[in-house]
Design a protein around this motif. Structure first.
Motif, PDB file in Angstrom:
ATOM      1  N   ALA A   1       0.898  -1.313   0.007  1.00  0.00           N
ATOM      2  CA  ALA A   1       0.163   0.099  -0.109  1.00  0.00           C
ATOM      3  C   ALA A   1       0.952   1.219  -0.140  1.00  0.00           C
ATOM      4  N   GLY A   2       0.572   2.264  -0.880  1.00  0.00           N
ATOM      5  CA  GLY A   2       1.363   3.417  -0.973  1.00  0.00           C
ATOM      6  C   GLY A   2       2.640   3.346  -1.618  1.00  0.00           C
ATOM      7  N   ILE A   3       3.033   2.237  -2.522  1.00  0.00           N
ATOM      8  CA  ILE A   3       4.326   2.118  -3.066  1.00  0.00           C
ATOM      9  C   ILE A   3       4.281   2.979  -4.151  1.00  0.00           C
ATOM     10  N   THR A   4       3.207   3.494  -4.752  1.00  0.00           N
ATOM     11  CA  THR A   4       3.134   4.093  -5.688  1.00  0.00           C
ATOM     12  C   THR A   4       3.435   5.804  -5.487  1.00  0.00           C
ATOM     13  N   ILE A   5       3.289   6.175  -4.309  1.00  0.00           N
ATOM     14  CA  ILE A   5       3.889   7.519  -3.829  1.00  0.00           C
ATOM     15  C   ILE A   5       5.397   7.346  -3.797  1.00  0.00           C
ATOM     16  N   PHE A   6       5.908   6.533  -3.152  1.00  0.00           N
ATOM     17  CA  PHE A   6       7.403   6.243  -3.309  1.00  0.00           C
ATOM     18  C   PHE A   6       8.060   6.285  -4.635  1.00  0.00           C
ATOM     19  N   ARG A   7       7.635   5.583  -5.480  1.00  0.00           N
ATOM     20  CA  ARG A   7       7.846   5.736  -6.948  1.00  0.00           C
ATOM     21  C   ARG A   7       7.934   7.270  -7.443  1.00  0.00           C
ATOM     22  N   THR A   8       6.897   7.833  -7.121  1.00  0.00           N
ATOM     23  CA  THR A   8       6.661   8.970  -7.794  1.00  0.00           C
ATOM     24  C   THR A   8       7.632  10.086  -7.079  1.00  0.00           C
ATOM     25  N   LEU A   9       7.949   9.768  -5.876  1.00  0.00           N
ATOM     26  CA  LEU A   9       8.937  10.716  -5.109  1.00  0.00           C
ATOM     27  C   LEU A   9      10.382  10.517  -5.592  1.00  0.00           C
ATOM     28  N   PHE A  10      10.587   9.207  -5.855  1.00  0.00           N
ATOM     29  CA  PHE A  10      12.291   8.906  -6.364  1.00  0.00           C
ATOM     30  C   PHE A  10      12.236   9.472  -7.878  1.00  0.00           C
ATOM     31  N   PHE A  11      11.128   9.319  -8.560  1.00  0.00           N
ATOM     32  CA  PHE A  11      11.125   9.943 -10.208  1.00  0.00           C
ATOM     33  C   PHE A  11      11.086  11.414 -10.125  1.00  0.00           C
ATOM     34  N   SER A  12      10.518  12.039  -9.133  1.00  0.00           N
ATOM     35  CA  SER A  12      10.225  13.450  -9.496  1.00  0.00           C
ATOM     36  C   SER A  12      11.440  14.275  -9.702  1.00  0.00           C
ATOM     37  N   PRO A  13      12.709  13.994  -9.269  1.00  0.00           N
ATOM     38  CA  PRO A  13      13.853  14.939  -9.635  1.00  0.00           C
ATOM     39  C   PRO A  13      14.230  14.900 -11.012  1.00  0.00           C
ATOM     40  N   VAL A  14      13.578  13.878 -11.778  1.00  0.00           N
ATOM     41  CA  VAL A  14      14.057  13.900 -13.134  1.00  0.00           C
ATOM     42  C   VAL A  14      13.092  14.856 -13.928  1.00  0.00           C
ATOM     43  N   VAL A  15      12.158  15.347 -13.683  1.00  0.00           N
ATOM     44  CA  VAL A  15      11.338  16.214 -14.304  1.00  0.00           C
ATOM     45  C   VAL A  15      11.521  17.693 -13.718  1.00  0.00           C
ATOM     46  N   VAL A  16      12.207  18.045 -12.733  1.00  0.00           N
ATOM     47  CA  VAL A  16      12.590  19.194 -12.225  1.00  0.00           C
ATOM     48  C   VAL A  16      13.716  19.771 -13.106  1.00  0.00           C
TER      49      VAL A  16
ATOM     50  N   VAL B   1      29.794  16.733  -7.463  1.00  0.00           N
ATOM     51  CA  VAL B   1      29.118  16.750  -8.854  1.00  0.00           C
ATOM     52  C   VAL B   1      28.609  15.521  -9.277  1.00  0.00           C
ATOM     53  N   ILE B   2      29.314  14.359  -8.922  1.00  0.00           N
ATOM     54  CA  ILE B   2      28.602  12.952  -9.393  1.00  0.00           C
ATOM     55  C   ILE B   2      27.396  12.643  -8.554  1.00  0.00           C
ATOM     56  N   ALA B   3      27.262  13.142  -7.213  1.00  0.00           N
ATOM     57  CA  ALA B   3      26.039  12.898  -6.247  1.00  0.00           C
ATOM     58  C   ALA B   3      25.207  13.704  -6.945  1.00  0.00           C
ATOM     59  N   VAL B   4      25.376  14.890  -7.150  1.00  0.00           N
ATOM     60  CA  VAL B   4      24.029  15.673  -7.758  1.00  0.00           C
ATOM     61  C   VAL B   4      23.503  15.295  -9.324  1.00  0.00           C
ATOM     62  N   GLN B   5      24.583  14.891  -9.679  1.00  0.00           N
ATOM     63  CA  GLN B   5      23.947  14.357 -11.181  1.00  0.00           C
ATOM     64  C   GLN B   5      23.145  12.963 -10.856  1.00  0.00           C
ATOM     65  N   VAL B   6      23.804  12.047  -9.832  1.00  0.00           N
ATOM     66  CA  VAL B   6      23.177  10.814  -9.621  1.00  0.00           C
ATOM     67  C   VAL B   6      21.680  11.006  -9.174  1.00  0.00           C
ATOM     68  N   PHE B   7      21.336  11.991  -8.271  1.00  0.00           N
ATOM     69  CA  PHE B   7      20.193  12.080  -7.494  1.00  0.00           C
ATOM     70  C   PHE B   7      19.170  12.732  -8.540  1.00  0.00           C
ATOM     71  N   LYS B   8      19.834  13.393  -9.564  1.00  0.00           N
ATOM     72  CA  LYS B   8      18.804  14.087 -10.484  1.00  0.00           C
ATOM     73  C   LYS B   8      18.291  13.032 -11.455  1.00  0.00           C
ATOM     74  N   ASN B   9      19.049  12.069 -11.856  1.00  0.00           N
ATOM     75  CA  ASN B   9      18.686  11.043 -13.109  1.00  0.00           C
ATOM     76  C   ASN B   9      18.555   9.572 -12.678  1.00  0.00           C
ATOM     77  N   VAL B  10      18.780   9.333 -11.397  1.00  0.00           N
ATOM     78  CA  VAL B  10      18.641   8.249 -10.983  1.00  0.00           C
ATOM     79  C   VAL B  10      17.129   7.558 -11.017  1.00  0.00           C
ATOM     80  N   GLY B  11      16.014   8.314 -11.171  1.00  0.00           N
ATOM     81  CA  GLY B  11      14.701   8.003 -11.149  1.00  0.00           C
ATOM     82  C   GLY B  11      14.285   7.368 -12.549  1.00  0.00           C
ATOM     83  N   LEU B  12      15.066   7.803 -13.648  1.00  0.00           N
ATOM     84  CA  LEU B  12      14.753   7.633 -15.017  1.00  0.00           C
ATOM     85  C   LEU B  12      15.260   6.253 -15.119  1.00  0.00           C
TER      86      LEU B  12
END
Length: 312
Positions: A119-134, A178-189
């Motif tokens: 239950a609620g797993i979709t919310i976590f998926r959205t949270l981890f993917f949200s940085p991709v669209v920022v 720099v690596i960490a910022v890029q990883v957190f930005k695109n890991v959701g994709l």
């Protein structure tokens, strides 16, 4: 009265010419018309610019003095003798390797954890993917404030009695940041791609493995990884090519510093062409970048014969 003889064609009349628009030719024309927009786009926006870049690399173009002088292979000779290029290529290799390893590992881990019927797993998926669209620039600017000497990261560390470094002003921590910022930005994709691949693995295989007493790690290694290997190949190509084209994060966070510790090839190309106005040498660096991307992509594509499992 004799019956009328059946009609017979006159051999003296010329044979009818076959129609030019046969079924095969009409089908071929339809196919070419369908691919024409993409083909025209590739020619205009890929092939022509690539040819112009090669042409510019044989010249020295000074836009300030309005001169365009043919120099032959002089820019390529400068490329081989450039004292900064080894450091730039080393920074590029470190950044690309770090990004690929941490991005894909974290993405696969998150995909496995989020591939649960809870239950609620979709919310976590959205949270981890949200940085991709920022917005990339907005994301990087926020992290530039967090990574300052008196920024949010060090503020959290001070709550635990730890004194953090000036993350963006030291060579080692600057590259890590720099690596960490890029990883957190695109890991959701990559996470979404892995998640889609995991959901395509038949549950019957896991049930059979559990009946045979196979532990979870062995199930993952013998069932999951082989069946999602095409997606692993796709994400690795996308991630490697993307790591070699990174620019905005370097420009906003470190401007290539301190020294050349975070100056990757694309940012060095930008400096030579648009800051120092060496457009000919910048075009030569573009050719070098194109060759690196082409070689790595070809090597990965050939590697698929050994590491990619295709279901029959």
């Amino acid at each position: 009265m004799a019956a009328a003889e059946p009609y017979a064609s006159n051999p003296s009349l010329p044979a009818a010419k076959p129609s030019f628009w046969t079924v095969e030719r009409r089908d071929s024309l339809a196919g070419f018309l369908f691919i024409a927009p993409q083909l025209v786009g590739i020619i205009i926006f890929v092939m022509v610019p690539l040819g112009l870049v090669f042409w510019y690399s044989l010249h020295e173009w000074n836009v300030l003095a309005n001169t365009f002088t043919y120099t032959g292979a002089q820019n390529y000779a400068q490329l081989l003798s450039d004292p900064s290029l080894p450091s730039v290529l080393g920074s590029t290799a470190i950044f690309s390797a770090g990004l690929v390893v941490f991005n894909m590992s974290l993405a696969l881990l998150l995909a496995v954890l989020l591939n649960q019927k809870l239950a609620g797993i979709t919310i976590f998926r959205t949270l981890f993917f949200s940085p991709v669209v920022v917005s990339l620039v907005a994301w990087t600017i926020v992290w530039s404030f967090l990574l300052q000497k008196n920024g949010g990261i060090n503020g959290v560390l001070m709550m635990f009695g730890l004194e953090g470094p000036n993350w963006l002003r030291q060579p080692t921590t600057a590259m890590i940041s720099v690596i960490a910022v890029q990883v957190f930005k695109n890991v959701g994709l990559n996470m979404i791609l892995f998640l889609a691949a995991l959901q395509g693995v038949p549950n019957e295989l896991y049930e059979a493995a559990r009946i045979d007493g196979a532990p979870r790690f062995k199930q993952f290694r013998r069932i999951t990884l082989p069946l999602i290997s095409p997606t692993v190949l796709l994400t690795s190509i996308i991630t490697i090519v993307g790591s070699l084209q990174v620019f905005a994060q370097i420009a906003v966070l470190t401007q290539g510093g301190p020294g050349l510790s975070t100056t990757v090839l694309v940012y060095y190309l930008y400096q030579q062409a648009f800051q120092f106005h060496f457009f000919g040498y910048g075009s030569t660096l573009s050719i070098l970048l194109f060759m690196i991307v082409a070689v790595l992509t070809f090597a990965q594509w050939q590697l698929r014969k050994r590491v990619v499992f295709y279901e029959n």
